[in-house]
Write an enzyme that holds these catalytic residues in place. Structure first.
Site, PDB file in Angstrom:
ATOM      1  N   LYS A 114     -49.217 -25.888 -43.367  1.00 56.30           N
ATOM      2  CA  LYS A 114     -50.448 -25.346 -42.885  1.00 56.30           C
ATOM      3  C   LYS A 114     -50.770 -24.056 -42.224  1.00 56.30           C
ATOM      4  CE  LYS A 114     -53.077 -28.572 -40.457  1.00 56.30           C
ATOM      5  NZ  LYS A 114     -53.289 -29.644 -39.243  1.00 56.30           N
TER       6      LYS A 114
HETATM    7  C1  E4P Z   1     -55.506 -31.591 -38.303  1.00 59.84           C
HETATM    8  O1  E4P Z   1     -55.400 -31.305 -39.455  1.00 59.84           O
HETATM    9  C2  E4P Z   1     -56.186 -30.827 -37.489  1.00 59.84           C
HETATM   10  O2  E4P Z   1     -55.241 -29.917 -36.991  1.00 59.84           O
HETATM   11  C3  E4P Z   1     -56.761 -31.795 -36.299  1.00 59.84           C
HETATM   12  O3  E4P Z   1     -57.809 -32.567 -36.866  1.00 59.84           O
HETATM   13  C4  E4P Z   1     -57.589 -31.161 -35.282  1.00 59.84           C
HETATM   14  O4  E4P Z   1     -58.482 -31.855 -34.354  1.00 59.84           O
HETATM   15  P1  E4P Z   1     -58.838 -31.630 -33.073  1.00 59.84           P
HETATM   16  O5  E4P Z   1     -60.197 -30.749 -33.088  1.00 59.84           O
HETATM   17  O6  E4P Z   1     -59.323 -32.877 -32.379  1.00 59.84           O
HETATM   18  O7  E4P Z   1     -57.788 -30.992 -32.126  1.00 59.84           O
END
Ligand code: E4P
Length: 288
Positions: A114
């Site tokens: 990521k």
């Molecule tokens: C996943 O890949 C993301 O980092 C995550 O869904 C972010 O979620 P949030 O907005 O609840 O922190």
């Protein structure tokens, strides 16, 4: 339970806790992947226990810990994908991101790395694809950012690139985050189907059902929501499903030329900067 035959969307768990992976596999009977991020690693019960005892991690220890967690998850879903996020603040360079990404990609055989959708993150992704790695481009809040991901990763094969639009964080700002999913799916349909749309920052069952209806390639949802979905015997939206957008403000569709040089896309968005800061703060809070 078995996977519903008409479910084309892949289901990922959004969590940094392998025990949740185990429980979800047991409940659903399948799991296609898992996403992690610095905040979720900080929420891992072992990390929490350690912090409660007043023992923070050294820089080396926190990377060892993250590696241990993703190795455990990877072994539970060897045929799935596990997303591992690099550390990035606004001054992290392309080189620094790529170096971390390369190292993290070597941790497990089924990693997606990521990177944030910033200039440095996209450059790191471009290099990663050339080096044969898989990426998940995170903190996506606009169609232009998704277009830039598409343009940067030309030459990649299907399955090698995910884009993660953050639905819940847009909803939190009063905007209809699901519109972004709808628009990116539509925009990508005018190109090839190489980049997979991963609906992230999912907060409700309605998000899950609508993302399935919209043909999102992947959904990542927190434990609580996947558990509820499993307990309701994996409902799939019928043709009559209407997403309850309520008072959320519609996001208009933008007509974008996917063939444009990615450096010409406007990458700026306040929530991307804020998200970067939050991930960096959460990560730094773990380190002594
Ligand atoms: C996943 O890949 C993301 O980092 C995550 O869904 C972010 O979620 P949030 O907005 O609840 O922190």
């Amino acid at each position: 339970m078995i996977r519903p035959q008409n479910l084309k969307t892949k289901i990922f768990l959004d969590s940094g806790d392998p025990n949740e992976t185990r429980e979800i596999i047991k409940l659903l009977g399948f799991l296609d992947g898992q996403t992690t991020n610095p905040t979720l690693i900080g929420k891992n019960p072992e990390a929490q226990k350690r912090l409660a005892e007043g023992k923070k991690f050294t820089k080396e220890e926190i990377y060892d810990f993250y590696r241990g967690v993703v190795k455990e998850i990877s072994a539970l879903i060897p045929n799935g994908s596990v997303s591992i996020e690099v550390y990035a603040d606004k001054s992290t360079s392309t080189d620094e991101m790529f170096t971390q990404g390369k190292e993290m990609f070597s941790w497990i055989p089924n990693a997606h790395i990521k990177y944030p959708i910033t200039t440095a993150g996209l450059e790191a992704a471009e290099r990663s694809i050339k080096a044969g790695m898989r990426v998940n481009m995170t903190l996506c809040f606009t169609q232009e950012q998704a277009a830039a991901v598409y343009a940067t990763t030309r030459g990649a094969n299907k399955g090698e690139v995910f884009v993660s639009p953050f639905v819940g964080r847009l909803d939190d700002k009063g905007k209809n985050g699901m519109d972004l999913i709808k628009h990116i799916v539509k925009m990508y349909a005018s190109g090839d189907d190489r980049v997979e749309v991963l609906s992230a920052s999912v907060r409700s069952m309605a998000h899950v059902l609508y993302a399935i209806q919209l043909g999102s390639d992947i959904i990542t949802a927190p434990f609580k929501i996947l558990k509820a979905w499993g307990e309701q015997s994996l409902p799939i939206p019928g043709d009559d499903f209407v997403y309850p957008a309520k008072e959320l403000q519609a996001i208009p569709y933008q007509k974008i030329d996917l063939l444009k040089d990615w450096k010409k896309f406007n990458l700026a968005y306040e929530l991307t900067d804020k998200g970067l800061e939050r991930f960096a703060d959460d990560w730094n809070a773990l380190i002594m």
